[in-house]
Design a protein around this motif. Structure first.
Motif, PDB file in Angstrom:
ATOM      1  N   ASN A  91      -6.294  -6.471  -2.514  1.00  0.00           N
ATOM      2  CA  ASN A  91      -5.811  -5.437  -1.839  1.00  0.00           C
ATOM      3  C   ASN A  91      -4.603  -6.065  -1.010  1.00  0.00           C
ATOM      4  O   ASN A  91      -3.593  -5.292  -0.926  1.00  0.00           O
ATOM      5  N   ALA A  92      -4.759  -7.397  -0.349  1.00  0.00           N
ATOM      6  CA  ALA A  92      -3.658  -7.979   0.247  1.00  0.00           C
ATOM      7  C   ALA A  92      -2.580  -8.329  -0.970  1.00  0.00           C
ATOM      8  O   ALA A  92      -1.193  -8.069  -0.348  1.00  0.00           O
ATOM      9  N   ASP A  93      -2.599  -8.619  -2.107  1.00  0.00           N
ATOM     10  CA  ASP A  93      -1.590  -8.612  -3.041  1.00  0.00           C
ATOM     11  C   ASP A  93      -1.320  -7.418  -3.240  1.00  0.00           C
ATOM     12  O   ASP A  93       0.035  -7.368  -3.562  1.00  0.00           O
ATOM     13  N   VAL A  94      -1.635  -6.361  -3.593  1.00  0.00           N
ATOM     14  CA  VAL A  94      -1.256  -5.058  -3.749  1.00  0.00           C
ATOM     15  C   VAL A  94      -0.312  -4.684  -2.928  1.00  0.00           C
ATOM     16  O   VAL A  94       0.940  -4.063  -3.029  1.00  0.00           O
ATOM     17  N   LYS A  98       3.903  -3.861  -3.044  1.00  0.00           N
ATOM     18  CA  LYS A  98       4.377  -2.712  -2.588  1.00  0.00           C
ATOM     19  C   LYS A  98       5.690  -2.898  -1.681  1.00  0.00           C
ATOM     20  O   LYS A  98       6.557  -2.280  -1.754  1.00  0.00           O
ATOM     21  N   ALA A  99       5.377  -3.758  -0.779  1.00  0.00           N
ATOM     22  CA  ALA A  99       6.651  -4.214   0.098  1.00  0.00           C
ATOM     23  C   ALA A  99       7.703  -4.622  -0.790  1.00  0.00           C
ATOM     24  O   ALA A  99       8.830  -4.251  -0.444  1.00  0.00           O
ATOM     25  N   ARG A 100       7.238  -5.655  -1.694  1.00  0.00           N
ATOM     26  CA  ARG A 100       8.561  -6.031  -2.496  1.00  0.00           C
ATOM     27  C   ARG A 100       9.340  -5.211  -2.879  1.00  0.00           C
ATOM     28  O   ARG A 100      10.539  -5.115  -3.381  1.00  0.00           O
ATOM     29  N   ARG A 101       8.549  -4.102  -3.768  1.00  0.00           N
ATOM     30  CA  ARG A 101       9.104  -2.917  -4.569  1.00  0.00           C
ATOM     31  C   ARG A 101       9.897  -2.170  -3.541  1.00  0.00           C
ATOM     32  O   ARG A 101      11.102  -1.697  -4.009  1.00  0.00           O
ATOM     33  N   LYS A 102       9.661  -2.114  -2.246  1.00  0.00           N
ATOM     34  CA  LYS A 102      10.439  -0.885  -1.425  1.00  0.00           C
ATOM     35  C   LYS A 102      11.565  -1.577  -0.897  1.00  0.00           C
ATOM     36  O   LYS A 102      12.701  -1.200  -0.835  1.00  0.00           O
ATOM     37  N   GLU A 103      11.538  -3.038  -0.800  1.00  0.00           N
ATOM     38  CA  GLU A 103      12.647  -3.766  -0.539  1.00  0.00           C
ATOM     39  C   GLU A 103      13.845  -3.914  -1.809  1.00  0.00           C
ATOM     40  O   GLU A 103      14.871  -3.743  -1.482  1.00  0.00           O
ATOM     41  N   SER A 104      13.460  -3.694  -2.944  1.00  0.00           N
ATOM     42  CA  SER A 104      14.235  -3.826  -4.152  1.00  0.00           C
ATOM     43  C   SER A 104      14.776  -2.461  -4.204  1.00  0.00           C
ATOM     44  O   SER A 104      16.082  -2.521  -4.368  1.00  0.00           O
ATOM     45  N   ARG A 105      14.236  -1.426  -3.744  1.00  0.00           N
ATOM     46  CA  ARG A 105      14.711  -0.295  -3.930  1.00  0.00           C
ATOM     47  C   ARG A 105      15.879  -0.120  -2.997  1.00  0.00           C
ATOM     48  O   ARG A 105      16.950   0.581  -3.061  1.00  0.00           O
ATOM     49  N   GLN A 106      15.603  -0.602  -1.690  1.00  0.00           N
ATOM     50  CA  GLN A 106      16.334  -0.277  -0.574  1.00  0.00           C
ATOM     51  C   GLN A 106      17.799  -1.128  -1.068  1.00  0.00           C
ATOM     52  O   GLN A 106      18.914  -0.651  -0.638  1.00  0.00           O
TER      53      GLN A 106
END
Length: 283
Positions: A91-94, A98-106
């Motif tokens: 769950n920690a990896d997930v 998610k946080a990395r994908r959000k930063e990439s989209r921003q």
């Protein structure tokens, strides 16, 4: 056991004759047995369905799917997964993914915003460009002032000239560099010519101390049996934009020069679509 023949009585009952024994089955008893089997199968099916539903509901009773007795989960803890997660990630990896994908989209939105706010390019007028046959069949005259734009690549030549004590010092070397630049422009159709004297990359001195003794290029003069070895040289960096076929003739001229010790060429052009390339679309 040997089975006997099967007969049917007038009332419709089946009589199975066995050796030494006769068994009479009525239609009512057969139907009751079938109903009992159907009820048993339905009970087994509902029991299995209830077990599957219980397994699916249990992980949602806790946010992490696992009640830890060791306190707060650390970065490296491996815990039970939700049903929608992959079995290969905790769950920690997930959450980190998610946080990395959000930063990439921003970051992508920021780049798109900057692109929309930046200067707009003028549309290309293809009618003013030369025909495709002319591009593939282009022949350079050698004079850069007369040849059209397009088809040249960027190169950097690192050249080592020998230190000749019999020469007239820097004036002789300057004259030789000027002659090379004239050859590049009027014979090889090169543009963007620039020659720079470079210091030694080892100690920063004006004269480069060679790693090992080197012999000069060029054919030996009549009556000469051995070339002299040189231990010092002067390095020049020559940047040009030249046709692809010009490299062969430039190398031949270098190999015939008695003042030349070594040279190395670096190519910089990979695609003509990049800025500052010799491309008709950038006119």
């Amino acid at each position: 056991v040997r089975a006997s023949s099967v007969t049917r009585d007038p009332a419709g009952m089946t009589i199975n004759g066995m050796v030494g024994k006769q068994l009479f089955l009525s239609p009512c008893s057969s139907r009751a047995q079938r109903r009992h089997s159907a009820r048993a199968a339905a009970a087994v099916f509902f029991a299995i369905a209830a077990l599957v539903a219980l397994v699916a509901v249990l992980p949602s009773l806790h946010p992490s799917g696992f009640v830890s007795v060791q306190g707060t989960l650390s970065r490296g803890d491996v815990v039970a997964q939700h049903a929608s997660h992959s079995v290969y990630y905790s769950n920690a990896d997930v959450e980190r993914l998610k946080a990395r994908r959000k930063e990439s989209r921003q970051e992508l939105r920021e780049w798109e915003r900057r692109g929309l706010m930046g200067p707009k390019t003028v549309p290309v007028e293809y009618d003013k460009l030369p025909a495709i046959d002319d591009l593939y069949n282009r022949v350079y005259t050698g004079n850069a002032d007369k040849d059209p734009v397009g088809g040249r690549k960027r190169y950097t030549y690192l050249v080592l000239f020998k230190v000749d004590p019999t020469a007239k010092g820097p004036e002789k070397l300057k004259q030789q560099i000027t002659e090379y630049l004239r050859f590049f422009k009027t014979k090889m159709s090169c543009t963007n010519l620039k020659a720079t004297k470079k210091p030694s990359p080892i100690d920063g001195e004006a004269v480069v101390t060679l790693e090992y003794p080197m012999k000069e290029y060029g054919p030996m003069a009549r009556g000469q049996s051995v070339k002299q070895k040189q231990e010092k040289a002067i390095m020049f960096e020559i940047k040009i934009t030249a046709p692809v076929q010009a490299g062969e003739y430039i190398a031949k001229k270098f190999y015939n020069d008695h003042m030349m010790l070594r040279f190395m060429v670096l190519g910089h052009t990979r695609r003509f679509g990049h800025a500052n390339e010799d491309n008709e679309l950038f006119l």
